[in-house]
Design a protein around this motif. Structure first.
Motif, PDB file in Angstrom:
ATOM      1  N   TRP A 182       0.893  -1.244   0.096  1.00 57.29           N
ATOM      2  CA  TRP A 182       0.123   0.046   0.185  1.00 57.29           C
ATOM      3  C   TRP A 182       0.956   1.116   0.096  1.00 57.29           C
ATOM      4  O   TRP A 182       0.715   2.060  -0.787  1.00 57.29           O
ATOM      5  CB  TRP A 182      -0.954   0.064   1.368  1.00 57.29           C
ATOM      6  N   THR A 240      -6.678  -7.485  -7.197  1.00 59.25           N
ATOM      7  CA  THR A 240      -6.950  -6.400  -6.307  1.00 59.25           C
ATOM      8  C   THR A 240      -6.165  -5.227  -6.518  1.00 59.25           C
ATOM      9  O   THR A 240      -4.769  -5.036  -6.943  1.00 59.25           O
ATOM     10  CB  THR A 240      -6.537  -6.859  -5.032  1.00 59.25           C
ATOM     11  N   TRP A 289      -5.108  -1.516  -4.785  1.00 63.39           N
ATOM     12  CA  TRP A 289      -5.142  -0.453  -3.870  1.00 63.39           C
ATOM     13  C   TRP A 289      -6.104   0.798  -3.830  1.00 63.39           C
ATOM     14  O   TRP A 289      -6.272   1.224  -5.044  1.00 63.39           O
ATOM     15  CB  TRP A 289      -3.832  -0.313  -3.175  1.00 63.39           C
ATOM     16  N   TYR A 336      -5.534  -5.744   9.046  1.00 59.79           N
ATOM     17  CA  TYR A 336      -6.139  -5.193   8.027  1.00 59.79           C
ATOM     18  C   TYR A 336      -6.395  -3.817   8.041  1.00 59.79           C
ATOM     19  O   TYR A 336      -7.607  -3.508   8.484  1.00 59.79           O
ATOM     20  CB  TYR A 336      -7.247  -6.021   7.532  1.00 59.79           C
ATOM     21  N   GLY A 393      -8.298  -2.105  -0.389  1.00 56.05           N
ATOM     22  CA  GLY A 393      -8.420  -2.614  -1.780  1.00 56.05           C
ATOM     23  C   GLY A 393      -9.812  -2.864  -2.407  1.00 56.05           C
ATOM     24  O   GLY A 393     -10.632  -2.910  -1.612  1.00 56.05           O
ATOM     25  N   TYR A 429     -12.698  -3.553   0.437  1.00 56.37           N
ATOM     26  CA  TYR A 429     -12.554  -4.282   1.483  1.00 56.37           C
ATOM     27  C   TYR A 429     -11.546  -3.999   2.101  1.00 56.37           C
ATOM     28  O   TYR A 429     -10.284  -3.478   1.555  1.00 56.37           O
ATOM     29  CB  TYR A 429     -12.929  -5.789   1.382  1.00 56.37           C
ATOM     30  N   TRP A 463      -7.671  -4.695   4.011  1.00 57.36           N
ATOM     31  CA  TRP A 463      -6.583  -5.799   3.332  1.00 57.36           C
ATOM     32  C   TRP A 463      -5.359  -5.377   4.532  1.00 57.36           C
ATOM     33  O   TRP A 463      -5.179  -4.176   4.873  1.00 57.36           O
ATOM     34  CB  TRP A 463      -6.265  -5.612   2.131  1.00 57.36           C
ATOM     35  N   ASP A 464      -4.281  -6.444   4.293  1.00 58.17           N
ATOM     36  CA  ASP A 464      -3.314  -6.342   4.961  1.00 58.17           C
ATOM     37  C   ASP A 464      -2.314  -5.199   3.958  1.00 58.17           C
ATOM     38  O   ASP A 464      -2.030  -5.532   2.929  1.00 58.17           O
ATOM     39  CB  ASP A 464      -2.351  -7.572   4.870  1.00 58.17           C
ATOM     40  N   SER A 519       0.628  -6.626   2.018  1.00 56.99           N
ATOM     41  CA  SER A 519       0.662  -7.443   0.908  1.00 56.99           C
ATOM     42  C   SER A 519       0.928  -6.751  -0.338  1.00 56.99           C
ATOM     43  O   SER A 519       0.810  -5.485  -0.400  1.00 56.99           O
ATOM     44  CB  SER A 519      -0.655  -8.137   1.207  1.00 56.99           C
ATOM     45  N   ARG A 546      -0.125  -5.650  -3.879  1.00 50.87           N
ATOM     46  CA  ARG A 546      -1.613  -5.677  -4.713  1.00 50.87           C
ATOM     47  C   ARG A 546      -1.167  -4.747  -5.749  1.00 50.87           C
ATOM     48  O   ARG A 546      -0.258  -4.098  -5.834  1.00 50.87           O
ATOM     49  CB  ARG A 546      -2.891  -4.943  -3.889  1.00 50.87           C
TER      50      ARG A 546
END
Length: 128
Positions: free
Chosen positions: A14, A56, A58, A100, A104, A112, A114-115, A118, A120
């Motif tokens: 992110w 997904t 961001w 989370y 994303g 929703y 998200w971590d 992660s 994306r």
């Protein structure tokens, strides 16, 4: 003018996605209403991402500063109350937890939590 990410841009965390906008002299695109959110989904599809394929992208909002208080990345205290975002399962901040903290979205599946760490696809950037 906007910069819409393509699959070829690869995946980022992110924060890396936020930095990408800054590195191209832009800022993350923040929709003002659901019509603009749907426009983002259309751009996501036009960028080569398939509906419901789990690809997904961001979205520029997080609750990492204060859990449960979702703000845009401009840090001016603007909150998302669901009027600018179409949430998955019609649940504002769907899947939110301590782990989370970033938003994303997937075309056809909506937004929703998200971590943030992660990988994306990057968010859409607005250029000045």
């Amino acid at each position: 003018m906007v910069d819409v990410p393509l699959k070829s841009h690869g995946k980022l965390t992110w924060q890396e996605a936020i930095n990408r906008c800054q590195n191209i002299s832009g800022r993350p695109f923040i929709p003002k209403d659901k019509t603009e959110f749907k426009w983002m989904e259309e751009q996501h599809t036009a960028g080569g991402f398939n509906v419901g394929s789990g690809q997904t992208m961001w979205f520029p909002a997080t609750d990492s500063v204060l859990e449960g208080n979702l703000i845009f990345t401009d840090w001016k205290g603007l909150e998302i109350h669901g009027d600018a975002v179409i949430w998955r399962n019609n649940m504002v901040m769907e899947a939110n937890s301590e782990e989370y903290d970033c938003v994303g979205f997937r075309t056809g599946q909506n937004a929703y939590m998200w971590d943030c760490n992660s990988n994306r696809y990057p968010m859409i950037c607005e250029k000045n």
